[in-house]
Design an enzyme around this catalytic site. Structure first.
Site, short mmCIF file in Angstrom:
data_model
loop_
_atom_site.label_atom_id
_atom_site.label_comp_id
_atom_site.label_asym_id
_atom_site.label_seq_id
_atom_site.Cartn_x
_atom_site.Cartn_y
_atom_site.Cartn_z
N LYS A 29 0.76 -1.12 0.07
CA LYS A 29 0.02 -0.03 -0.02
C LYS A 29 1.01 1.19 -0.08
CE LYS A 29 -3.87 -2.36 2.45
NZ LYS A 29 -4.67 -2.43 3.49
N PHE A 77 -15.49 3.49 7.44
CA PHE A 77 -14.18 4.02 7.16
C PHE A 77 -13.91 4.09 5.49
CE2 PHE A 77 -13.92 -0.61 8.23
CZ PHE A 77 -13.33 -1.16 7.11
N ARG A 105 -1.60 -14.78 3.92
CA ARG A 105 -2.44 -14.18 5.15
C ARG A 105 -1.66 -14.21 6.51
NH1 ARG A 105 -6.92 -10.64 3.93
NH2 ARG A 105 -7.99 -11.67 5.81
N THR A 111 -5.29 -7.88 10.60
CA THR A 111 -5.52 -6.51 10.10
C THR A 111 -4.90 -5.36 10.85
OG1 THR A 111 -7.57 -7.48 9.20
CG2 THR A 111 -7.61 -4.94 9.17
N ARG A 122 2.97 -7.17 9.26
CA ARG A 122 2.26 -6.05 10.19
C ARG A 122 2.75 -5.96 11.40
NH1 ARG A 122 -3.69 -7.30 7.52
NH2 ARG A 122 -3.77 -6.09 5.71
N ASN A 132 -1.73 0.02 7.49
CA ASN A 132 -1.18 -1.59 7.75
C ASN A 132 -0.31 -1.97 6.59
OD1 ASN A 132 -3.30 -1.97 6.07
ND2 ASN A 132 -4.48 -3.19 7.61
N GLU A 146 -8.98 -10.42 -7.98
CA GLU A 146 -8.04 -9.07 -7.85
C GLU A 146 -6.91 -9.34 -8.99
OE1 GLU A 146 -7.18 -9.36 -3.49
OE2 GLU A 146 -9.43 -9.04 -3.06
P1 ADP Z 1 -7.34 -7.20 5.61
O1 ADP Z 1 -6.65 -6.33 4.78
O2 ADP Z 1 -6.67 -7.37 6.69
O3 ADP Z 1 -8.03 -8.24 4.56
P2 ADP Z 1 -10.08 -5.86 5.90
O4 ADP Z 1 -10.52 -6.80 4.61
O5 ADP Z 1 -11.31 -6.31 6.96
O6 ADP Z 1 -8.84 -6.51 6.32
O7 ADP Z 1 -10.07 -4.45 5.59
C1 ADP Z 1 -9.47 -4.07 4.21
C2 ADP Z 1 -8.49 -2.94 4.66
O8 ADP Z 1 -9.48 -1.65 5.11
C3 ADP Z 1 -7.53 -2.98 5.91
O9 ADP Z 1 -6.59 -3.78 5.33
C4 ADP Z 1 -7.35 -1.79 6.26
O10 ADP Z 1 -6.47 -0.86 5.36
C5 ADP Z 1 -8.76 -1.16 6.16
N1 ADP Z 1 -9.46 -1.24 7.39
C6 ADP Z 1 -10.11 -2.14 7.92
N2 ADP Z 1 -10.75 -1.88 9.06
C7 ADP Z 1 -10.73 -0.55 9.26
C8 ADP Z 1 -10.64 0.33 10.32
N3 ADP Z 1 -11.76 -0.03 11.49
N4 ADP Z 1 -10.34 1.51 10.31
C9 ADP Z 1 -9.79 2.03 9.09
N5 ADP Z 1 -9.23 1.12 8.36
C10 ADP Z 1 -9.74 -0.14 8.28
#
Ligand code: ADP
Length: 169
Positions: A29, A77, A105, A111, A122, A132, A146
């Site tokens: 990112k 968000f 993962r 996350t 992370r 993250n 994707e």
């Molecule tokens: P992951 O990336 O671990 O698969 P998710 O699919 O739940 O997690 O969320 C996608 C992305 O959205 C996260 O990696 C993060 O960048 C963002 N995100 C998720 N939850 C939040 C939150 N509560 N506040 C801000 N950003 C968030």
């Protein structure tokens, strides 16, 4: 085990599905790029023994970020997430390997980086969910979806790593 009378039928199916080659979309990112962590992140997957099949630095348009994260559209968000992902170039990667989706993962970690285990990307390199640093597909289906979304025809390479026999028997 349901099929006790015929283990020969049950078992090979199970083994075949565990051996299936999967594809996953990994993305550094914008914060990972800005912080100079691209090499470190690529290295974790290379050292593990997975195969890189696509790689590019790319400024993501808003529409693509929205499509990629469409399942999170209703989250509070979401607008901030789209701003974050489009705030600078990302590094797009396609990787393949047996069991790669779940394994990637695990290498990436939770996350929320504060909850991610030390040793994960992370867990070692980030402190906040909103920064993250890396994305990894959450299912083989999303891996394919994707990669098709982020890469054009011809940008993903089929190749045989010379070390393949030293990584898997
Ligand atoms: P992951 O990336 O671990 O698969 P998710 O699919 O739940 O997690 O969320 C996608 C992305 O959205 C996260 O990696 C993060 O960048 C963002 N995100 C998720 N939850 C939040 C939150 N509560 N506040 C801000 N950003 C968030």
């Amino acid at each position: 085990i349901k099929n006790r009378a015929a283990p020969g039928i049950f078992l090979p199916r199970l083994v075949a599905s565990m051996e299936e080659i999967e594809e996953t979309y990994i993305m550094v990112k914008p914060d990972g790029v800005q912080r100079g962590l691209v090499g470190e992140i690529i290295s974790r997957f290379e050292k593990k023994g997975f195969k890189l099949t696509g790689l590019k630095l790319f400024q993501c348009p808003k529409e693509l970020a929205e499509e990629h994260y469409k399942d999170l559209q209703s989250k509070p968000f979401f607008p901030k997430l789209i701003d974050y992902i489009t705030s600078g170039p990302v590094v797009c990667m396609a990787w393949e390997g047996v069991g790669i989706v779940a394994s990637a993962r695990k290498l990436i970690g939770s996350t929320n980086p504060l909850q991610a285990e030390p040793g994960t990307i992370r867990g070692d390199l980030a402190v906040q969910t909103g920064r993250n640093i890396v994305h990894g597909s959450d299912s083989p289906e999303n891996g394919k979806r994707e990669i098709a979304l982020w890469f054009k025809e011809g940008e993903v390479c089929e190749w045989t790593p010379a070390l393949a026999p030293w990584l898997r028997e």
